[in-house]
Design an enzyme around this catalytic site. Structure first.
Site, PDB file in Angstrom:
ATOM      1  N   SER A   1      19.094  10.315 -37.329  1.00  0.00           N
ATOM      2  CA  SER A   1      17.900  10.863 -36.357  1.00  0.00           C
ATOM      3  C   SER A   1      16.744  10.768 -37.543  1.00  0.00           C
ATOM      4  O   SER A   1      17.120  11.093 -38.741  1.00  0.00           O
ATOM      5  CB  SER A   1      18.294  12.265 -35.898  1.00  0.00           C
ATOM      6  OG  SER A   1      18.498  12.991 -37.410  1.00  0.00           O
ATOM      7  N   LYS A   2      15.551  10.922 -36.858  1.00  0.00           N
ATOM      8  CA  LYS A   2      14.392  10.781 -37.494  1.00  0.00           C
ATOM      9  C   LYS A   2      14.154  12.139 -38.458  1.00  0.00           C
ATOM     10  O   LYS A   2      13.680  11.968 -39.513  1.00  0.00           O
ATOM     11  CB  LYS A   2      13.211  10.808 -36.504  1.00  0.00           C
ATOM     12  CG  LYS A   2      12.375   9.915 -36.183  1.00  0.00           C
ATOM     13  CD  LYS A   2      11.198   9.779 -35.753  1.00  0.00           C
ATOM     14  CE  LYS A   2      11.021  10.528 -34.399  1.00  0.00           C
ATOM     15  NZ  LYS A   2       9.899  10.137 -33.455  1.00  0.00           N
ATOM     16  N   ARG A   3      14.779  13.125 -37.817  1.00  0.00           N
ATOM     17  CA  ARG A   3      14.700  14.390 -38.514  1.00  0.00           C
ATOM     18  C   ARG A   3      15.455  14.332 -39.905  1.00  0.00           C
ATOM     19  O   ARG A   3      15.181  14.938 -40.832  1.00  0.00           O
ATOM     20  CB  ARG A   3      15.329  15.513 -37.798  1.00  0.00           C
ATOM     21  CG  ARG A   3      14.691  16.871 -37.755  1.00  0.00           C
ATOM     22  CD  ARG A   3      14.792  17.991 -36.449  1.00  0.00           C
ATOM     23  NE  ARG A   3      16.283  17.683 -36.137  1.00  0.00           N
ATOM     24  CZ  ARG A   3      17.396  18.419 -36.833  1.00  0.00           C
ATOM     25  NH1 ARG A   3      17.077  19.027 -37.935  1.00  0.00           N
ATOM     26  NH2 ARG A   3      18.660  18.232 -36.252  1.00  0.00           N
TER      27      ARG A   3
ATOM     28  N   THR B   1      14.032   6.429 -40.373  1.00  0.00           N
ATOM     29  CA  THR B   1      14.524   5.526 -39.334  1.00  0.00           C
ATOM     30  C   THR B   1      13.637   4.404 -39.018  1.00  0.00           C
ATOM     31  O   THR B   1      13.910   3.446 -38.523  1.00  0.00           O
ATOM     32  CB  THR B   1      14.671   6.261 -37.939  1.00  0.00           C
ATOM     33  OG1 THR B   1      13.584   6.869 -37.332  1.00  0.00           O
ATOM     34  CG2 THR B   1      15.673   7.558 -37.989  1.00  0.00           C
TER      35      THR B   1
ATOM     36  N   SER C   1      16.907  11.438 -41.536  1.00  0.00           N
ATOM     37  CA  SER C   1      16.677   9.986 -42.255  1.00  0.00           C
ATOM     38  C   SER C   1      15.587   9.413 -41.859  1.00  0.00           C
ATOM     39  O   SER C   1      14.861   9.729 -40.915  1.00  0.00           O
ATOM     40  CB  SER C   1      17.991   9.171 -41.813  1.00  0.00           C
ATOM     41  OG  SER C   1      19.088   9.670 -41.900  1.00  0.00           O
TER      42      SER C   1
END
Ligand code: GLU
Length: 500
Positions: free
Chosen positions: A262-264, A268, A266
């Protein structure tokens, strides 16, 4: 089934609703690898029916990213004035609305789809009631059995219904190339599902099936997050009388803690990796290893080498953890393999970015960069690390303070002493030529004569001339800096120490 005899046709079908995601890049790569390995066709289709979230900027980001990775497609939409390529144009879903409308008509005529007039409030109330009764959410079928008269009455008020597909009952089974035999009971699909909005625009499940059939896709290779959609797609393929493609669901890409990437947790966006100076050779190599193993000890493979060895059946099922350190290691290895001109070309924009950001005061020439390569090429985990590594060479002055100048085991007086003696040594040694192997022995001898640890003396010199504690090897660094600037910086450090 199709695709068993003819050359495979595969596609990447991104929705331009966000920047190119690592997961989409990996899916694109695996489709590309499969197509190139089998002599098949790789198609790009833009799934832009979510008009609210889609944008041209995202589309550009995605296409630029795929180009940058070297994943060229054989058929695809017109972009930037270049005509669409391939016999199934257009390759943008919003330009294919008539084909979804025609397929919808067929489903309605066969009573396999029906208009649904339920309001959002009704659907929400259904959902709440199901939640209260601890039942999974499903469409209750309110509009499934309307008579033609009831339908006409609702439409007479000017309302248009969304289109729902009748899922029926039974088991849907398919043999996934990666996951093996999969069976899903239709009763778990949440009831009849919407395939087109009231305004006629198709929803993903519907457009994907109509297009995969029209474009004669033989193998649908996509992320495992789509596995639960596949039974719906198979039911639609069957209802429309289309041959079913084969499916291959790639393992999820996971954060380090094994949750879904997830963006949170890693980074992305592929563009962010590019901006940090990951190079395409490494990123492609790393993405290929997210689900596929080379089968040998050899991990470093070029895109062409991977194409040669790739085998969809060898892709594993287990989630693939995205390990940034490993990517950095691989990136460093690939940077080492670049030839000098290539590396200089690729470094230049990153040095320019340092200049724009005010972190350096001038641009080094290509010749200067070239002379540094023996020292820096094997020390760059990313191209973007160039500033941290040797940016001190291209500034008028490095920032040093008295506290930072004093090595851990030394005090200010010893440091003053050490730097003064080192300055004298360097000045004498460097009178004729200024070479790393001429500088090291006398400075070691100096440390020994004075009873200092060479490491402490070298650290004091390093900080004085670079402003940092970690640099390429000290003597190479001094040579890169040159005799004059080395002496100037030592003088300046001594001034700082004197006034402390
Ligand atoms: N537009 C879909 C996505 O980006 C495509 C999924 C598929 O390959 O069917 O997830």
């Amino acid at each position: 089934m199709t695709g068993t005899s003819a050359a495979p046709r595969v596609r990447i079908a991104p929705s331009p609703t966000g920047p190119l995601h690592i997961g989409t890049a990996r899916t694109a790569l695996f489709n590309y690898l499969f197509a190139r390995h089998t002599g098949g066709t790789f198609i790009l289709r833009l799934e832009d029916t979510d008009q609210v979230r889609s944008s041209i900027a995202y589309e550009k980001d995605i296409l630029d990213g795929l180009h940058w990775l070297g994943l060229g497609w054989d058929e695809g939409p017109e972009v930037a004035g270049e005509a669409a390529r391939g016999p199934h144009a257009p390759y943008r879903q919003m330009e294919r609305l008539p084909s979804y409308a025609a397929a919808a008509e067929r489903l309605i005529a066969a009573d396999q789809a029906y208009p649904c007039f339920c309001t959002p409030e009704q659907l929400e109330a259904d959902r709440k009631a199901q939640e209260a009764a601890r039942q999974p959410p499903r469409y209750v079928g309110r509009c499934a059995t309307l008579t033609p008269e009831e339908r006409a009455a609702r439409e007479a008020g000017g309302r248009r219904g969304a289109l729902r597909f009748r899922v029926g009952e039974g088991i849907v089974a398919f043999d996934d190339i990666i996951r093996g035999h999969v069976e899903i009971d239709v009763s778990n699909l949440g009831g009849d599902f919407v395939i087109a909005r009231a305004d006629g625009t198709p929803l993903y499940h519907f457009s994907v099936v109509v297009d995969d059939a029209a474009m004669e896709i033989s193998h649908v290779i996509r992320g495992e997050d789509h596995l639960s959609n596949t039974p719906k797609h198979i039911l639609l393929f069957r209802a429309l009388g289309y041959p079913e493609p084969r499916f291959a669901h790639l393992p999820l890409i996971l954060n380090a803690d094994r949750s879904k990437m997830s963006k949170r947790k890693s980074q992305t966006a592929v563009l962010d990796y590019i901006a940090q100076g990951f190079i395409r050779e490494a990123l492609v190599n790393y993405l290929a290893l997210l689900g596929w193993a080379t089968g040998t000890e050899e991990e470093m493979l070029s895109l062409d080498e991977i194409v040669e060895r790739f085998d969809l059946e060898a892709v594993h099922k287990g989630g693939a953890v995205f390990d940034r350190e490993r990517l950095e290691w691989l990136n460093g290895q690939w940077i080492r393999r670049l030839d000098a001109d290539e590396l200089i070309d690729r470094l230049r924009p990153f040095v320019e970015a340092e200049l724009r950001a005010g972190r350096i005061d001038w641009m080094p020439s290509d010749d200067e960069l070239r002379s540094l390569l023996p020292v820096i090429q094997e020390r760059l985990p990313t191209l973007g690390a160039i500033g941290d590594l040797v940016g001190f060479l291209w500034v008028d002055q490095v920032a040093v303070d008295a506290a930072g100048l004093v090595p851990k085991r030394w005090d200010a007086a010893t440091t003053r002493d050490g730097l003064t003696a080192a300055r004298a040594t360097i000045e004498t040694v460097g009178e004729v030529t200024f070479e790393a192997d001429e500088l090291e022995p006398p400075l070691r001898a100096l440390a020994e004569a004075r009873g200092w640890k060479a490491g402490d003396l070298f650290m004091a010199i390093r900080v004085a001339v670079t402003g940092r504690t970690a640099t390429p090897p000290l003597f190479d660094t001094l040579v890169a800096l040159g005799r004059e600037r080395t002496l100037q910086r030592l003088d300046r450090a001594l001034e700082v120490l004197a006034s402390a």
